[in-house]
Design a protein around this motif. Structure first.
Motif, mmCIF file in Angstrom:
data_model
loop_
_atom_site.group_PDB
_atom_site.id
_atom_site.type_symbol
_atom_site.label_atom_id
_atom_site.label_comp_id
_atom_site.label_asym_id
_atom_site.label_seq_id
_atom_site.Cartn_x
_atom_site.Cartn_y
_atom_site.Cartn_z
ATOM 1 N N GLY A 154 0.869 -1.369 0.168
ATOM 2 C CA GLY A 154 0.249 0.524 -0.437
ATOM 3 C C GLY A 154 1.035 1.478 0.019
ATOM 4 N N ALA A 155 0.649 2.214 -0.438
ATOM 5 C CA ALA A 155 0.989 3.566 -0.432
ATOM 6 C C ALA A 155 -0.267 4.983 -0.761
ATOM 7 C CB ALA A 155 1.715 3.256 -1.890
ATOM 8 N N SER A 156 0.628 6.011 -0.738
ATOM 9 C CA SER A 156 -1.047 6.872 -0.488
ATOM 10 C C SER A 156 -0.717 7.288 -2.142
ATOM 11 C CB SER A 156 -0.169 8.649 0.093
ATOM 12 O OG SER A 156 0.094 8.369 1.079
ATOM 13 N N LEU A 157 -1.644 7.705 -2.265
ATOM 14 C CA LEU A 157 -2.326 7.889 -3.785
ATOM 15 C C LEU A 157 -1.560 9.168 -4.200
ATOM 16 C CD1 LEU A 157 -4.334 7.565 -6.376
ATOM 17 C CD2 LEU A 157 -5.745 8.743 -5.338
ATOM 18 N N GLY A 158 -1.089 8.627 -5.736
ATOM 19 C CA GLY A 158 -0.514 10.269 -6.050
ATOM 20 C C GLY A 158 1.375 10.649 -5.714
ATOM 21 N N SER A 159 1.291 9.344 -5.071
ATOM 22 C CA SER A 159 3.227 9.777 -3.981
ATOM 23 C C SER A 159 3.572 9.008 -5.607
ATOM 24 C CB SER A 159 2.451 9.084 -2.832
ATOM 25 O OG SER A 159 2.960 8.026 -3.051
ATOM 26 N N GLN A 177 -1.835 8.520 3.774
ATOM 27 C CA GLN A 177 -0.970 7.684 4.791
ATOM 28 C C GLN A 177 -1.749 7.847 6.021
ATOM 29 O OE1 GLN A 177 1.808 7.191 3.231
ATOM 30 N NE2 GLN A 177 1.633 4.921 4.981
ATOM 31 N N ALA A 178 -2.369 7.871 6.698
ATOM 32 C CA ALA A 178 -3.284 7.236 7.787
ATOM 33 C C ALA A 178 -4.601 6.107 7.178
ATOM 34 C CB ALA A 178 -4.241 7.911 8.631
ATOM 35 N N THR A 179 -5.115 6.263 6.278
ATOM 36 C CA THR A 179 -5.256 5.180 5.841
ATOM 37 C C THR A 179 -5.015 4.165 5.237
ATOM 38 O OG1 THR A 179 -7.075 6.946 4.953
ATOM 39 C CG2 THR A 179 -7.366 4.703 4.291
ATOM 40 N N VAL A 180 -3.263 4.581 4.339
ATOM 41 C CA VAL A 180 -2.763 3.517 4.090
ATOM 42 C C VAL A 180 -1.982 2.520 5.898
ATOM 43 C CG1 VAL A 180 -0.737 3.000 2.796
ATOM 44 C CG2 VAL A 180 -1.709 4.773 2.515
ATOM 45 N N ASN A 181 -1.758 2.843 6.729
ATOM 46 C CA ASN A 181 -1.717 2.609 7.908
ATOM 47 C C ASN A 181 -2.480 1.527 8.777
ATOM 48 O OD1 ASN A 181 0.299 3.846 7.888
ATOM 49 N ND2 ASN A 181 0.145 5.837 8.888
ATOM 50 N N LEU A 182 -3.828 2.505 8.097
ATOM 51 C CA LEU A 182 -4.778 1.740 8.692
ATOM 52 C C LEU A 182 -5.117 0.263 7.800
ATOM 53 C CD1 LEU A 182 -7.761 1.706 10.051
ATOM 54 C CD2 LEU A 182 -9.063 2.834 8.266
#
Length: 307
Positions: A172-177, A206-211
């Motif tokens: 997983g990663a942040s969208l657009g990163s 990033q919080a949603t990736v961590n979730l």
């Protein structure tokens, strides 16, 4: 970007509840010990201020876009003024130039397009310098980073020495990163080598990736080293860092749109950043808010890459 797998749908109430118990601090600054640097800024340096375009100097305030990305950018629960090491670097360099900063918190995938559309005067938040980005915006380097993986504490994975070690995982990663772009590059490498496929999932922040990691919807979270270190610390034993034995040192920095003021603004912020480095201010901020990681000896303006 060719994202191979989209975000699974999840009820908003469930997501909010879990965010409150799993790594909530990665999405906000509630648990961060505020330092003196988080409220104090240096006085204007008249010589540096004169480097700004007159129109910007007369206006006195710049609007800076940023996405939540702890510990570089954090927002208190319920909103309010953002904190974080890159927020503070931006505040202090702007103050040296005689400018106040109005921060606008937006999703990361809207930052560069927002600059291109002229909605913001600049952007900050540990934004990686990439060739694609330097075609459309200008960077003033103020920090260096390396990417890292984060996994659950009981994961069997301790190190990814080679890019092909990631084959077969769900990452997983942040969208657009740039991390999302790297994950897709790794996925292509796995496919080319005939290995088990690497599945990439991207999320709004990033919080949603961590979730997603906490829920087991991904096996590994790819982010900057400082973000991973911060999240592991905040997780209180739920997550761990998995060493990444490949990948270059990455320059990050203050970002400016391409317009009539770009060249002057870039030189002014480069000079202000170098002043902050020379006085020890930049290292102080990183010591207080980023475990001392990522200091550069000298700022630089990254020249534009032609399309």
């Amino acid at each position: 970007m060719n994202i191979r797998t989209s975000i699974p749908l999840m009820k908003a109430t469930t997501a909010v509840a879990l965010l409150g118990t799993v790594l909530g601090a990665s999405a906000c600054g509630a648990s961060l010990n505020e330092s003196k640097s988080a409220v104090n800024v240096p006085s204007q340096d008249d010589g540096l201020a004169k480097m700004l375009p007159k129109a910007v100097r007369d206006k006195g305030t710049i609007t800076v876009a940023a996405a939540v990305y702890a510990p570089a950018v954090m927002v208190p629960p319920g909103g309010g003024e953002p904190t974080g090491w890159d927020i503070q670097i931006t505040r202090e360099t702007a103050a040296l130039l005689g400018l106040k900063v109005k921060f606008t918190i937006i999703p990361f995938d809207g930052v560069i397009p927002g600059l291109q559309a002229g909605r913001y005067d600049a952007a900050t938040g540990e934004i990686n310098v990439t060739d694609d980005r330097t075609k459309v915006v200008r960077f003033v380097v103020n920090h260096v980073s390396r990417d890292a993986f984060m996994v659950k504490a009981d994961s069997k994975y301790a190190k990814f020495q080679d890019p092909l070690d990631t084959c077969g995982l769900v990452v997983g990663a942040s969208l657009g990163s740039s991390e999302a772009a790297l994950a897709n590059k790794l996925a292509t490498g796995c496919e080319t080598a005939g290995k088990d496929p690497l599945t990439v999932k991207t999320f709004a922040d990033q919080a949603t990736v961590n979730l997603a990691l906490s829920q087991g919807r991904i096996v590994a979270n790819l982010a900057s080293g400082s973000q991973v270190a911060y999240s592991v610390k905040q997780s209180k034993g739920k997550f761990k860092v998995t060493e990444m034995g490949f990948g270059p040192e990455i320059k990050t920095g203050f970002v400016l749109p391409n317009n009539a003021y770009t060249a002057e603004m870039a030189k002014a912020f480069e000079a202000a950043t170098n002043k902050l480095i020379e006085t020890g201010g930049l290292q102080r901020i990183l010591n207080e808010q980023n475990l001392g990681l990522g200091a550069v000896k000298k700022s630089e303006v990254i020249p534009p890459v032609e399309n």
